[in-house]
Design an enzyme around this catalytic site. Structure first.
Site, PDB file in Angstrom:
ATOM      1  N   ASP A 115     -14.179  18.383  -4.187  1.00 19.59           N
ATOM      2  CA  ASP A 115     -14.361  19.565  -5.037  1.00 19.59           C
ATOM      3  C   ASP A 115     -15.501  20.403  -4.450  1.00 19.59           C
ATOM      4  O   ASP A 115     -15.939  20.137  -3.321  1.00 19.59           O
ATOM      5  CB  ASP A 115     -14.671  19.122  -6.484  1.00 19.59           C
ATOM      6  N   ARG A 135      -1.585  -6.326  -2.013  1.00 17.44           N
ATOM      7  CA  ARG A 135      -0.394  -7.134  -2.287  1.00 17.44           C
ATOM      8  C   ARG A 135      -0.388  -8.549  -1.705  1.00 17.44           C
ATOM      9  O   ARG A 135       0.034  -9.472  -2.406  1.00 17.44           O
ATOM     10  CB  ARG A 135       0.865  -6.354  -1.867  1.00 17.44           C
TER      11      ARG A 135
HETATM   12  O1  C5P Z   1      -1.262  -3.694  -1.121  1.00 18.90           O
HETATM   13  P1  C5P Z   1      -2.052  -3.144   0.017  1.00 18.90           P
HETATM   14  O2  C5P Z   1      -2.895  -4.206   0.722  1.00 18.90           O
HETATM   15  O3  C5P Z   1      -1.221  -2.340   0.981  1.00 18.90           O
HETATM   16  O4  C5P Z   1      -3.084  -2.151  -0.696  1.00 18.90           O
HETATM   17  C1  C5P Z   1      -3.992  -1.335  -0.011  1.00 18.90           C
HETATM   18  C2  C5P Z   1      -4.850  -0.601  -0.970  1.00 18.90           C
HETATM   19  O5  C5P Z   1      -5.663   0.288  -0.234  1.00 18.90           O
HETATM   20  C3  C5P Z   1      -4.098   0.242  -1.993  1.00 18.90           C
HETATM   21  O6  C5P Z   1      -4.878   0.260  -3.184  1.00 18.90           O
HETATM   22  C4  C5P Z   1      -4.074   1.612  -1.361  1.00 18.90           C
HETATM   23  O7  C5P Z   1      -4.007   2.639  -2.311  1.00 18.90           O
HETATM   24  C5  C5P Z   1      -5.416   1.640  -0.650  1.00 18.90           C
HETATM   25  N1  C5P Z   1      -5.550   2.571   0.464  1.00 18.90           N
HETATM   26  C6  C5P Z   1      -4.704   2.554   1.556  1.00 18.90           C
HETATM   27  N2  C5P Z   1      -4.890   3.452   2.571  1.00 18.90           N
HETATM   28  C7  C5P Z   1      -5.881   4.360   2.509  1.00 18.90           C
HETATM   29  C8  C5P Z   1      -6.751   4.375   1.420  1.00 18.90           C
HETATM   30  C9  C5P Z   1      -6.547   3.460   0.398  1.00 18.90           C
HETATM   31  O8  C5P Z   1      -3.816   1.715   1.642  1.00 18.90           O
HETATM   32  N3  C5P Z   1      -6.083   5.180   3.513  1.00 18.90           N
END
Ligand code: C5P
Length: 227
Positions: free
Chosen positions: A64, A208
């Site tokens: 912002d 996950r």
């Molecule tokens: O389930 P997983 O290990 O893929 O989750 C990764 C987490 O990191 C999620 O909460 C996702 O929104 C976050 N994230 C991402 N990539 C980014 C920033 C955040 O995967 N560049």
């Protein structure tokens, strides 16, 4: 290297149950938009009440005008979270305003800058930012470093390069980690623990592979043993 678990379960109760099952470990938890918008400050308090040593990364990616960002940063720091983030593309003035404002606290949270969202492919990114992702991610990291932020959120494959272009102690937090080469699902550029170590990542974000596991505790233990 620290493990940061993404609390991305749909329901608050499930997230809390996961935290409780892991109460004996030294962990960071990432709280994102959905949980924070819905469950708010109480959710953060509840996590800390399970284990006061649990650390919270509030992933709200502020973007912002400088004054508004500084005000939001002030309120975030008051919540007692341990880390939060802003978009590096919000610019120097905004990042400096944020750092000045959180600097008023005795124990300010760590502040990270998002370089490039991992959901962008190069073509889409270039349309918006005018340059290739890799080049621009390094530039954004340098800007954040100049503004005295503590580090960046970046792809695990950029971590080492960012440190070489800033400072070894400039923190990198890397999502998209599949610790033991689990299914990548919708993530495009995933790395395992070996890559994260080689790339000197300071925080690995794992969602996950932990919260969807049959036995999250078992996988957390394995990860903690490796890092
Ligand atoms: O389930 P997983 O290990 O893929 O989750 C990764 C987490 O990191 C999620 O909460 C996702 O929104 C976050 N994230 C991402 N990539 C980014 C920033 C955040 O995967 N560049």
């Amino acid at each position: 290297m620290k493990l940061c678990i993404a609390l991305d379960h749909i329901e608050k109760d499930e997230n809390i149950k996961l935290c409780k099952s892991l109460k004996d470990y030294d962990l960071w938890f990432k709280v994102g938009f959905r949980s924070f918008i819905r469950d708010g400050k109480d959710f953060l308090k509840e996590i800390k009440s399970i284990n006061p040593n649990f650390k919270i990364f509030l992933d709200l990616k502020l973007y912002d005008i400088p004054n508004t960002m500084a005000d939001a940063a002030f309120e975030i720091a008051k919540l007692g979270v341990d880390m939060f983030n802003v978009h590096a593309s919000s610019g120097r003035e905004a990042m400096r305003a944020v750092m000045n404002r959180v600097g008023e606290f005795e124990n300010p949270p760590l502040v990270l800058a998002v370089t490039a969202l991992t959901s962008f492919d190069n073509e889409t990114f270039k349309k918006i930012y005018g340059e290739d992702i890799e080049k621009k991610a390094i530039e954004f990291a340098k800007e954040a470093f100049l503004c005295n932020l503590d580090g960046v959120v970046c792809s695990v494959f950029e971590s080492k390069k960012i440190k070489e272009n800033t400072k070894e102690s400039f923190l990198t937090l890397t999502p998209g980690i599949r610790p033991f080469k689990e299914e990548s699902e919708d993530q495009k550029r995933v790395g395992d623990l070996k890559v994260a170590k080689e790339q000197k990542s300071d925080f690995i974000v794992v969602g996950r592979p932990i919260y969807k596991a049959q036995d999250p505790k078992e996988i957390v233990e394995r990860i903690l043993r490796e890092i």
